[in-house]
Design a protein around this motif. Structure first.
Motif, mmCIF file in Angstrom:
data_model
loop_
_atom_site.group_PDB
_atom_site.id
_atom_site.type_symbol
_atom_site.label_atom_id
_atom_site.label_comp_id
_atom_site.label_asym_id
_atom_site.label_seq_id
_atom_site.Cartn_x
_atom_site.Cartn_y
_atom_site.Cartn_z
ATOM 1 N N THR A 282 0.852 -1.189 0.000
ATOM 2 C CA THR A 282 0.000 0.000 0.000
ATOM 3 C C THR A 282 0.888 1.240 0.000
ATOM 4 O OG1 THR A 282 -0.096 0.173 2.423
ATOM 5 C CG2 THR A 282 -1.752 -1.203 1.358
ATOM 6 N N SER A 286 -4.113 1.541 4.418
ATOM 7 C CA SER A 286 -5.124 0.592 3.936
ATOM 8 C C SER A 286 -6.249 1.250 3.153
ATOM 9 C CB SER A 286 -5.714 -0.174 5.119
ATOM 10 O OG SER A 286 -6.341 0.714 6.026
ATOM 11 N N TRP A 333 -9.030 -5.586 6.582
ATOM 12 C CA TRP A 333 -9.182 -4.135 6.440
ATOM 13 C C TRP A 333 -10.660 -3.742 6.404
ATOM 14 C CZ3 TRP A 333 -5.133 -4.014 1.957
ATOM 15 C CH2 TRP A 333 -3.834 -3.967 2.496
ATOM 16 N N PRO A 397 -9.263 -0.978 -1.284
ATOM 17 C CA PRO A 397 -8.706 -2.330 -1.362
ATOM 18 C C PRO A 397 -9.617 -3.308 -2.102
ATOM 19 C CG PRO A 397 -9.400 -1.816 0.888
ATOM 20 C CD PRO A 397 -9.494 -0.553 0.112
#
Length: 430
Positions: A282, A286, A333, A397
């Protein structure tokens, strides 16, 4: 090769770096003395000319933000420092406040003088009690030395600074939710406009800046806007703290000019842990779309990372090797975002809940390939439709992992569960 530029982190290795004596020994508070001899507008101009952009994630020009403050309202002007760092992977402001709290205090005083604020707040995450105590000690030492309070250093400028502990809500990292919390209400984002610069804390003109942004101000005043602007790239100037965590040999904080690449940072950090290779990472925590090994040479500045399909964010570089299951990582996440959603708006409240449920099923090898399209569709209906950026961050994500690792999602179906051994991704795993 780009070299490190330790400015904020330069004295972290000294045993008394967090004390006023240790800070002053290295020239601390000299920038404040200089600032108090300047016109406030000259300080604002210097910050504008330096090209300093917000270090909290959005990257909005700091000096321009100060320039938006409403004038002639008859209400007090406030400075609020957002120290509610709590996103998975983001870990630069907490160590900065722990190792060098006085640079933040000095930055608060200079910034308050520049914008005409006589009351300032540092809103810090309540769980980090050791950091709160360290900040409170630094503020007390600043009062003792005459850097805070009435008639600071004989300049006629008054400033009161309060360290305020939040209650542990990630949503309070959003500036208007932070202001609601600071006023004693439940932390939920406000509808904008009006923006805080017009009607913020207690309805007065308010500047909300990140810890690292304000901590960068003393060096800009002390060494000049040109010095700061000489580092970084054309549109992303200066230096920043890059936090490397995960499957890297030497995780930690690396302060370098914006525009450095992950490949260069990994070389400084000893590379991926021995015997393994980079799988995904990343660039900004996140809440930013993930990158893969093909992005190793993307310059880590706001424009380049954006052009490559992600966001620089808080420069929280979480590094994952081939032992990590992408589906499991994204599922964890998403659990976080579903838990931390304040519930004010329907897209985020409902969307993160359903994403969480679907990812748990997929991680267990249940569902169908059609579920991937459904998840993308849910994420599309959250993105850009929530009150604040929490909803947008939750989708990052989802979209990016399906884009780069669709076959890994499908492998969960064919395998009847997760094909990865979670123990191997731990520090002691093979």
């Amino acid at each position: 090769m780009t070299t490190l530029t330790p400015v904020l982190t330069r004295h972290w290795d000294q045993a008394d770096s967090f004390t006023r004596a240790g800070y002053e020994r290295e020239g601390g508070y000299s920038s404040l003395r200089k600032a108090l001899t300047m016109e406030p507008s000259a300080i604002v101009d210097a910050v504008k000319d330096s090209g300093l952009r917000g270090r909290g994630g959005a990257g909005f020009p700091t000096g321009m933000k100060w320039g938006f403050l409403a004038q002639g309202t008859g209400k007090p002007t406030y400075l609020v420092v957002n120290a509610d760092e709590s996103e998975p992977g983001t870990c630069k402001d907490i160590p900065l406040m722990l190792a060098n709290p006085h640079v933040l205090v000095e930055g608060v005083i200079i910034s308050s003088f520049a914008i005409g604020a006589h009351q300032a707040f540092i809103y810090v995450r309540g769980e980090v009690l050791h950091v709160i105590r360290r900040l409170q000690q630094a503020v007390a030492e600043a009062y003792e030395a005459g850097y805070l309070g009435t008639d600071i250093l004989g300049s006629g400028f008054d400033l009161e600074l309060v360290v305020h502990a939040g209650a542990g809500a990630y949503i309070c990292g959003e500036e208007t939710a932070l202001l609601d919390s600071l006023e004693g209400f439940r932390g939920q984002p406000r509808l904008k406009p009006p923006f805080p610069a017009v009607a913020g804390l207690y309805g007065g003109p308010t500047v909300v800046n990140n810890v690292e942004s304000i901590a960068s101000v003393p060096s800009i005043v002390g060494k000049g806007a040109d010095w700061f602007a000489s580092m970084g790239t054309e549109k992303s100037k200066g230096f920043g703290i890059f936090s490397l965590s995960g499957h890297v040999t030497r995780p930690g904080q690396y302060e370098a000019p914006l525009g450095i690449t992950l490949r260069e940072l990994l070389e400084m950090a000893g590379g991926i842990r021995e015997g393994h290779e980079l799988k995904f990472w990343t660039p900004g925590g996140s809440s930013t779309p993930i990158f893969t090994a093909e992005h190793l040479d993307v310059p880590l500045d706001f424009e380049s990372v954006g052009a490559a399909g992600s966001m620089l964010g808080t420069r929280a570089l979480q590094i994952f090797d081939e032992t990590t299951c992408v589906v499991r990582a994204v599922s964890r996440w998403t659990d976080f975002y579903a838990h931390e959603s304040c519930g004010k708006c329907t897209p985020c409240r409902e969307g993160t809940y359903w994403l969480k449920q679907m990812l748990k099923r997929l991680d267990a090898g249940q569902g169908t390939e059609e579920d991937l399209s459904t998840m993308n569709d849910i994420a599309d209906n959250i993105l850009g439709r929530s009150f604040c950026a929490l909803g947008d961050g939750a989708t990052s994500p989802i979209h990016s992992s399906i884009k780069y690792f669709r076959e890994e999602y499908l492998a969960h179906f064919t395998h009847g569960g997760c094909p990865f051994d979670p123990a191997k991704s731990t520090k002691w795993g093979a």
